[in-house]
Design a protein around this motif. Sequence first.
Motif, short mmCIF file in Angstrom:
data_model
loop_
_atom_site.label_atom_id
_atom_site.label_comp_id
_atom_site.label_asym_id
_atom_site.label_seq_id
_atom_site.Cartn_x
_atom_site.Cartn_y
_atom_site.Cartn_z
N GLN A 185 0.84 -1.21 0.00
CA GLN A 185 0.00 0.00 0.00
C GLN A 185 0.87 1.25 0.00
N PRO B 55 -1.23 8.08 7.96
CA PRO B 55 -2.26 8.08 6.91
C PRO B 55 -1.99 9.19 5.91
N ASN C 181 -10.93 11.93 14.85
CA ASN C 181 -10.53 10.97 13.81
C ASN C 181 -9.26 11.48 13.12
N ASP D 250 -10.38 11.93 -0.05
CA ASP D 250 -10.35 11.06 -1.23
C ASP D 250 -10.48 11.94 -2.46
N ASP E 25 -11.53 7.50 6.18
CA ASP E 25 -10.44 7.01 7.02
C ASP E 25 -9.34 6.44 6.12
N GLU F 76 -6.39 5.21 6.84
CA GLU F 76 -5.74 3.98 7.31
C GLU F 76 -6.54 2.77 6.83
N GLU F 77 -7.86 2.85 6.95
CA GLU F 77 -8.71 1.75 6.48
C GLU F 77 -8.63 1.60 4.96
N GLU F 78 -8.50 2.73 4.28
CA GLU F 78 -8.44 2.73 2.81
C GLU F 78 -7.09 2.21 2.30
N GLY F 79 -6.09 2.17 3.19
CA GLY F 79 -4.77 1.68 2.79
C GLY F 79 -3.92 2.74 2.12
#
Length: 563
Positions: free
Chosen positions: A157, A406, A471, A477, A485, A487-490
Motif C-alpha cells: 500500500q 495516513p 478521527n 479522497d 479514514d 488507514e482503512e483505505e490503505g
Amino acid sequence: MAQQMGNQPMIVLSEDSQRTSGDDAQSMNITAGKAVAEAVRTTLGPKGMDKMLVDSTGNVVVTNDGVTILKEMEIEHPAANMIVEVAETQEDEVGDGTTSAVVVSGELLSEAEDLLDQDIHATTLAQGYRQAAEEAKDILEDVSIDVDADDTEILEQIAATAMTGKGAENAKDLLADLVVRAVSSVADGNEVDTDNIKVEKIVGSAVENSELVEGVLVDKERVHENMPYLVEDADVAVLDDALEVQETEIDAEVNVTDPDQLQDFLDQEEEQLKEMVDQIVESGADVVFAQDGIDDMAQHYLAEEGVLATRRVKSDDATKLARATGATVVSNVNDIEADDLGFAGSVSQQEVGGSQQLLVEDVENAKSVTLLLRGGTEHVVDEIERAIEDSLGVVSVTLEDGKVLPGGGAPETELALQLRQFADSVGGREQLAVEAFADALEVGPRTLAENAGLDSIDSLVELRREHDAGNDAAGLDAYTGDVIDMEEEGVVEPLRVKTQAIESATEAAVMILRIDDVIAAGDLKGGQVDAGGDDDGGPPAGGPGGAPGGMGGGMGGGMGGMM
C-alpha cells in the motif's frame, strides 16, 4: 556601494556589484521562493498534472516528480535555489514527498510575508517556526502507526501510494508487488541499500509485463560465438583486470631483423595469454566477467575451454555481480583462486527488450536483484522509473523505521489543529508565527482538493470537523471528494517522509527570512538583483518569461513560461 568620507566618496563594492537590502531584499527572496513552489504545486496529489520540460537541445522530459521538474528547469536565482535544495534533500533522504516539501516551504514564506508587513521581526518569526516544527515532529510521532516488516500488504500500500498520480498508476498493484519483493530481497534486517536493486528500462511491450529478476542482468553478451549460451551451476569469476598482453610502461622500440624473431615475439604473447586462461580454468571458473578488455586470442582459448566470458563490464555491475554470487573481485588474473569465485545456478545469454544480455540467476543469497521495467515509449518508461525510485525509497524507509502515517492530507490537518492549541502556550509574538505555521501546513489538503477539481474550502472545513471529532486518520479522497479514514483505505506513507519535509521546509524558509541584504558580485543572469527594476529605468528583473521580479535568467524566461 559608496560611503561618504568628508567630501570624498569611498567605493567599497565594484561597479558591477548590486545590492538590495532591508524590506526589498526580503520581499525579493520571498517572491522567488513562492514562485518555485507555485511551479510544482499543480503536480501534487493523485490528480496532479504533469509538466513538459524542453531543454536547450530539444530533449523533452514529461513528469510530475517535483525534484525532476526543479532540476530540469535550471533555476538560477540564489534564493529560489535554496528551495530547490529542499526538494533535493527530500529526494536523497527518503525518495518521495519532494513536491509536498517545496509547497510547504513556499507557504511558510507566504504566511511570513503577512507577518513581516505587520512589523513582526524576522528573527521572532524564525524562532516561532522552529518551535512549531519541533512540536510538529512530536505530534506526528504520536499519531503514527506501527508497521511490522513482515506485513507485505501495508508495504505494498505504501509503494502504491508513492506511485499514485504518476505514469505508473495504471499498473501500480503489479509494480508495488515487484518493489516490495525487491526491497525484501536485499534487506539486511532493518537496513536496506537500494543500490543493490538495479533498475533496467526496456522500451516496448506494456508496463504490465515488467518483472523482477532475482539476480543480475548485465547489458553485455558473450565475446566469442563458440562460447556456450548457458552455463548451469556456474562458478563465476569477476575480474578488475584485462586478459591482454601487458604494455610496457616506458616507450620501447623493438627492431626485428629476422622473421623468426617476429614469430618468437608473437608466440611469447600467445603463451602469456594461454597462461592467463589456464590460471582461470585451474581456479574452476566457467563464467568470467572482466571489467577490462579480453584479447582475441584469449577469447579463442576461453571458448576452447567452454568458458562463457564477457568484457568491459561496468564497475557497478561488477559490484552487483560480486554481491549476488558471493564472488571476490580479483584485480590481478594471475592471483585468482577457487575461493575468489562466486556461484550462480544459471548464467545465460537471452534477448531482453530487443538486445542480447547476460542473465545471472538462482544465486544463493540474492542480495542483488534487477527490476525490468517496460513501457510503450521512452517517455513512459522514464516516468515509470522515477515512480519506482520514489516507491523503492519509501518502502526502504518504512522497513528501517517501522512507522507510517495516513495520507490524503490527514497528518497536515491534525498538525494544524494541534499546533493552534500549542500556540496558546507559546508566549510573545512567536505565538503568531506558530499559528502561521499551522495555517501554512493546510496548503497540503487545500492543494489536493484544488488539483482534484474540488472546492478547497468545503474540503478543508470537512477535514477539520472530522479531526475535531478525534478521527486523526481522516483524509481527502481526491477521486470522490469524500473525507474518509485513510488507514482503512490503505493510503499510507512513511513517517520519515513527513518529518523530513517539515524539517527541511522550515530550515529553508527560516534561512531565507533571515536574509536582509543581497549583495551580488555581478548581474544575476537575465535580470537585476533588486525586485523593482534597474537604476537606469530598464525593465524589471526576471526577464520576459513573466516570473516575479528578481527571478533571474533561468527562472525568468524558464519559469515564467512554466506557470
